[in-house]
Design a protein around this motif. Structure first.
Motif: not given
Length: 211
Positions: A132-155
């Motif tokens: 569950l720790f591995t799953l949480t870490g990987v899932s959170t990274y995917i969420r982090y990367s997608n949100q970072a790209m959304e912020e980048f697209k705004r600029t």
């Protein structure tokens, strides 16, 4: 009936492979890849980059550390603070999962030699908990990367994004495979526990029949 020794050896192999893959994933920088192919770019620098949990590598020789714990939070926007918060979760949870795998492998070794169904089932539950720790870490990274790209697209204008191709890399794939092998290890240990339990019932039945 499937042999107990084969099952516990398979569980030991998958547990060790899971640890190795997660260690490789954490230590490499191919979690997220940005490939820039600008046809009119004539500068000496490669605009493409690839990043891991700790570093961002730009071009051939440039790299920078991701300042998750050293950034001045007061100077960041709410979105930037949120992104750093997600990244902190990733860099804490995944190394913790790696440590849990080490202890899980030791527990698996002890329980397999003891051949006690309760110990084997408990170790299987431990591996499921660690996964569950591995799953949480990987899932959170995917969420982090997608949100970072959304912020980048705004600029950045859509024209500048036309030549940019983003993708998750093989480091992330290794982490996903590590998670799958953790679950497989747990299932194999549960099977080993069932085999020992059935063997115990069979031996008890034989003893009763012979008495």
């Amino acid at each position: 009936m499937m042999r107990y020794e084969l099952v516990v050896l398979s569980a030991g192999f998958t547990g060790l492979l899971s640890f190795s893959l997660l260690a490789v994933a954490i230590g490499t920088d191919y979690w997220y890849i940005i490939d820039v192919n600008k046809p009119n770019h004539t500068g000496p620098d490669d605009l493409s980059s690839h990043s891991g949990l700790w570093r961002i590598n730009e071009g051939v020789n440039r790299s920078s550390v991701i300042p998750s714990f050293t950034a001045n939070m007061s100077s960041l926007s709410e979105a930037e603070r949120h992104l750093l918060g997600l990244h902190k979760v990733v860099v804490i949870v995944l190394p913790l999962s790696l440590v849990l795998l080490v202890f899980g492998w030791i527990l698996g070794l002890v329980s397999s030699f003891a051949s006690r169904p309760n110990l084997l089932a408990g170790t299987a539950s431990y591996f499921l908990f660690g996964s569950l720790f591995t799953l949480t870490g990987v899932s959170t990274y995917i969420r982090y990367s997608n949100q970072a790209m959304e912020e980048f697209k705004r600029t950045v204008s859509p024209e500048n994004l036309a030549d940019v191709d983003v993708s998750f890399g093989w480091s992330l794939a290794a982490a996903w495979l590590s998670y799958s092998l953790e679950v497989a290890t747990a299932l194999l240990l549960m099977l080993a526990a069932r085999i020992r339990q059935m063997k115990g019932h069979y031996d008890s039945g034989v003893a009763i029949a012979m008495s």
